[in-house]
Design an enzyme around this catalytic site. Structure first.
Site, short mmCIF file in Angstrom:
data_model
loop_
_atom_site.label_atom_id
_atom_site.label_comp_id
_atom_site.label_asym_id
_atom_site.label_seq_id
_atom_site.Cartn_x
_atom_site.Cartn_y
_atom_site.Cartn_z
N GLY A 52 0.82 -1.21 0.00
CA GLY A 52 0.00 0.00 0.00
C GLY A 52 0.85 1.26 0.00
O GLY A 52 0.47 2.29 -0.58
N SER A 53 2.01 1.20 0.64
CA SER A 53 2.89 2.37 0.69
C SER A 53 3.72 2.52 -0.59
O SER A 53 4.39 3.54 -0.78
CB SER A 53 3.83 2.28 1.90
OG SER A 53 3.08 2.37 3.08
N SER A 74 6.57 4.67 3.98
CA SER A 74 6.13 3.49 4.74
C SER A 74 5.15 3.98 5.79
O SER A 74 5.53 4.77 6.66
CB SER A 74 7.31 2.78 5.41
OG SER A 74 6.82 1.84 6.35
N SER A 106 3.78 2.55 8.37
CA SER A 106 4.20 2.26 9.74
C SER A 106 5.57 2.85 10.03
O SER A 106 5.91 3.10 11.18
CB SER A 106 4.28 0.74 9.93
OG SER A 106 5.23 0.20 9.02
N THR A 152 8.83 -0.90 7.79
CA THR A 152 8.93 -1.97 6.79
C THR A 152 10.40 -2.20 6.41
O THR A 152 11.09 -1.27 5.99
CB THR A 152 8.05 -1.63 5.58
OG1 THR A 152 6.70 -1.62 6.04
CG2 THR A 152 8.19 -2.61 4.45
N ARG A 176 -3.12 0.81 3.06
CA ARG A 176 -3.69 0.92 1.71
C ARG A 176 -4.88 1.86 1.67
O ARG A 176 -5.23 2.37 0.62
CB ARG A 176 -4.09 -0.46 1.17
CG ARG A 176 -5.10 -1.20 2.00
CD ARG A 176 -5.23 -2.62 1.52
NE ARG A 176 -6.21 -3.39 2.28
CZ ARG A 176 -6.03 -3.94 3.46
NH1 ARG A 176 -4.87 -3.77 4.09
NH2 ARG A 176 -6.98 -4.63 4.04
N GLU A 220 -5.81 -7.97 -0.92
CA GLU A 220 -5.79 -7.69 0.52
C GLU A 220 -7.19 -7.56 1.13
O GLU A 220 -7.40 -7.96 2.26
CB GLU A 220 -4.97 -6.43 0.81
CG GLU A 220 -3.48 -6.65 0.60
CD GLU A 220 -2.63 -5.46 1.00
OE1 GLU A 220 -2.24 -5.38 2.17
OE2 GLU A 220 -2.35 -4.61 0.14
N HIS A 258 0.37 -8.04 -26.74
CA HIS A 258 1.55 -8.75 -27.21
C HIS A 258 1.78 -10.04 -26.41
O HIS A 258 2.79 -10.70 -26.61
CB HIS A 258 2.77 -7.83 -27.14
CG HIS A 258 2.57 -6.59 -27.97
ND1 HIS A 258 2.92 -6.52 -29.31
CD2 HIS A 258 2.00 -5.41 -27.67
CE1 HIS A 258 2.59 -5.33 -29.78
NE2 HIS A 258 2.02 -4.63 -28.81
N LYS A 263 5.77 -10.52 8.84
CA LYS A 263 6.68 -9.48 9.33
C LYS A 263 7.22 -9.86 10.71
O LYS A 263 8.40 -9.66 11.01
CB LYS A 263 5.97 -8.13 9.40
CG LYS A 263 5.67 -7.52 8.03
CD LYS A 263 5.01 -6.16 8.13
CE LYS A 263 4.59 -5.68 6.75
NZ LYS A 263 3.99 -4.36 6.70
C1 F6R Z 1 -1.76 -2.86 4.49
C2 F6R Z 1 -1.05 -2.67 3.25
C3 F6R Z 1 0.27 -3.32 3.09
C4 F6R Z 1 1.40 -2.42 3.64
C5 F6R Z 1 2.78 -3.04 3.38
C6 F6R Z 1 3.92 -2.14 3.83
O1 F6R Z 1 -2.94 -2.09 4.49
O2 F6R Z 1 -1.55 -2.02 2.38
O3 F6R Z 1 0.44 -3.62 1.73
O4 F6R Z 1 1.32 -1.16 3.06
O5 F6R Z 1 2.88 -4.26 4.03
O6 F6R Z 1 3.76 -1.71 5.13
P1 F6R Z 1 3.91 -0.17 5.46
O7 F6R Z 1 2.85 0.52 4.69
O8 F6R Z 1 3.71 -0.02 6.93
O9 F6R Z 1 5.29 0.22 5.01
#
Ligand code: F6R
Length: 331
Positions: free
Chosen positions: A61-62, A100, A102, A105, A149, A223, A239, A327
């Site tokens: 999502g990020s 990111s 959070s 990541t 996301r 997701e 193609h 994670k």
């Molecule tokens: C969860 C989502 C995930 C996170 C990904 C990275 O809603 O969309 O795809 O975005 O796991 O984590 P972050 O965003 O914290 O870097």
């Protein structure tokens, strides 16, 4: 390879997925979707964009804001990083943007640390976390209780404003478009019902300037609705995928979406693809007066299909616990 090398299957604890069959949790996710229109007023801004090239790191999502920006912006070279390593050309003339939600990541942190060593100018976009230990500028995202996301508006706003992709007035138009979809998304629900009943795998055929939106749909199906989905775009798919459409196994297992193309040549390709391969394409027409309105409309339309599908499946759209467990075990 099913399990880690050298480890017996019995030594690897499987993850047991427990679906949360609680619709009130899903109500929360609806609020997340409805918050998108408000997010675009976020005023986080990159102070100085005067660099030779732009590298954007981010996962899942990020990673999405960087992908969307990459498709819309062509003034300078833009390179996307969705892995641990950065390209060799990164240096003091690079604007390195790390996204990111959070801020924790590991792939994004690893890439950012390498960019620091190369002397790049680092801007982080996050709610905090480890990422803010590195870098020169920090854009701190509002601490709302949203899935990464679902924070796409917050994360994208700094790109749109700092690089002059759209005006404040255009963003107000987006508000109206999203609000209408929040109030009436029945059409999206009907698509979700068809996919659900037929246990279909969505295939999304994008086209410029919304190729990334097709990919966003794919990731939202993954997701939110917890199903596989596949995205490609015109003209590239003519193609390869088009050939598969003539002889693929289980063609009935797929549900084909295409975005109504902006360009005449692509319109022709779409019509021919359907005709030559005898494929029913469900064509989605983007509402809006300009690219940015259409982009958000299409994106939100896909959000709603995947959300309704999660509800039909009795699953919590918000839940990505297997990803979080991954994670945790990697930490
Ligand atoms: C969860 C989502 C995930 C996170 C990904 C990275 O809603 O969309 O795809 O975005 O796991 O984590 P972050 O965003 O914290 O870097």
């Amino acid at each position: 390879m099913a399990i880690e090398m050298g480890r017996k299957k019995s030594e690897v604890a499987a993850y047991t997925y427990k679906p949360m069959r609680n619709t009130s949790v899903n109500m929360d996710f609806k609020h997340e979707l409805e918050s998108l229109k408000e997010q675009l007023t976020f005023n986080g801004r990159i102070k100085d964009t005067n660099y030779d090239n732009i590298v954007i790191a981010g996962m899942g999502g990020s990673g999405m804001p960087g992908r969307i920006f990459h498709e819309l912006y062509s003034e300078k070279p833009v390179y996307l990083v969705d892995d641990y390593h950065i390209p060799n050309f990164v240096g003091p003339r690079t604007l390195f943007i790390s996204v990111s939600n959070s801020g924790n990541t590991e792939e994004t942190i690893s890439a950012t640390k390498q960019a620091v060593e190369k002397g790049a100018h680092i801007v982080t976009i996050s709610k905090g976390g480890e990422l803010v230990k590195y870098g020169d500028e920090h854009i701190i995202l509002p601490k709302k209780n949203l899935q990464p996301r679902s924070s796409i508006g917050y994360m994208l706003a700094p790109f749109l404003s700092s690089f002059g992709i759209c005006t404040q007035k255009e963003l107000l138009g987006v508000y109206k478009i999203l609000d209408e979809l929040d109030k009436d998304n029945e059409e999206c629900k009907q698509y979700a019902v068809e996919i659900f009943k037929g246990e279909k795998i969505p295939v999304i055929q994008g086209s410029a300037p919304f190729k990334t939106v097709a990919y966003r749909w794919k990731t939202q199906f993954n997701e939110n609705a917890k199903i596989f989905a596949y995205a490609n775009s015109f003209p590239e798919l003519n193609h390869n995928d088009t050939v598969a459409l003539t002889h693929t196994y289980n063609k009935k297992a797929f549900f084909f979406f295409a975005f109504n193309p902006q360009y005449e040549r692509i319109k022709k390709r779409l019509a021919l693809t359907s005709e030559l391969t005898n494929t029913e394409l469900h064509v989605i027409d983007a509402k809006g007066k300009n690219t940015i309105e259409k982009l958000f409309y299409l994106m939100h339309y896909g959000d709603y299909i995947s959300y309704h599908l999660s509800k039909l499946r009795g699953l919590d759209a918000k839940d990505i616990s297997v990803s979080l467990e991954m994670k945790r075990r990697l930490a």
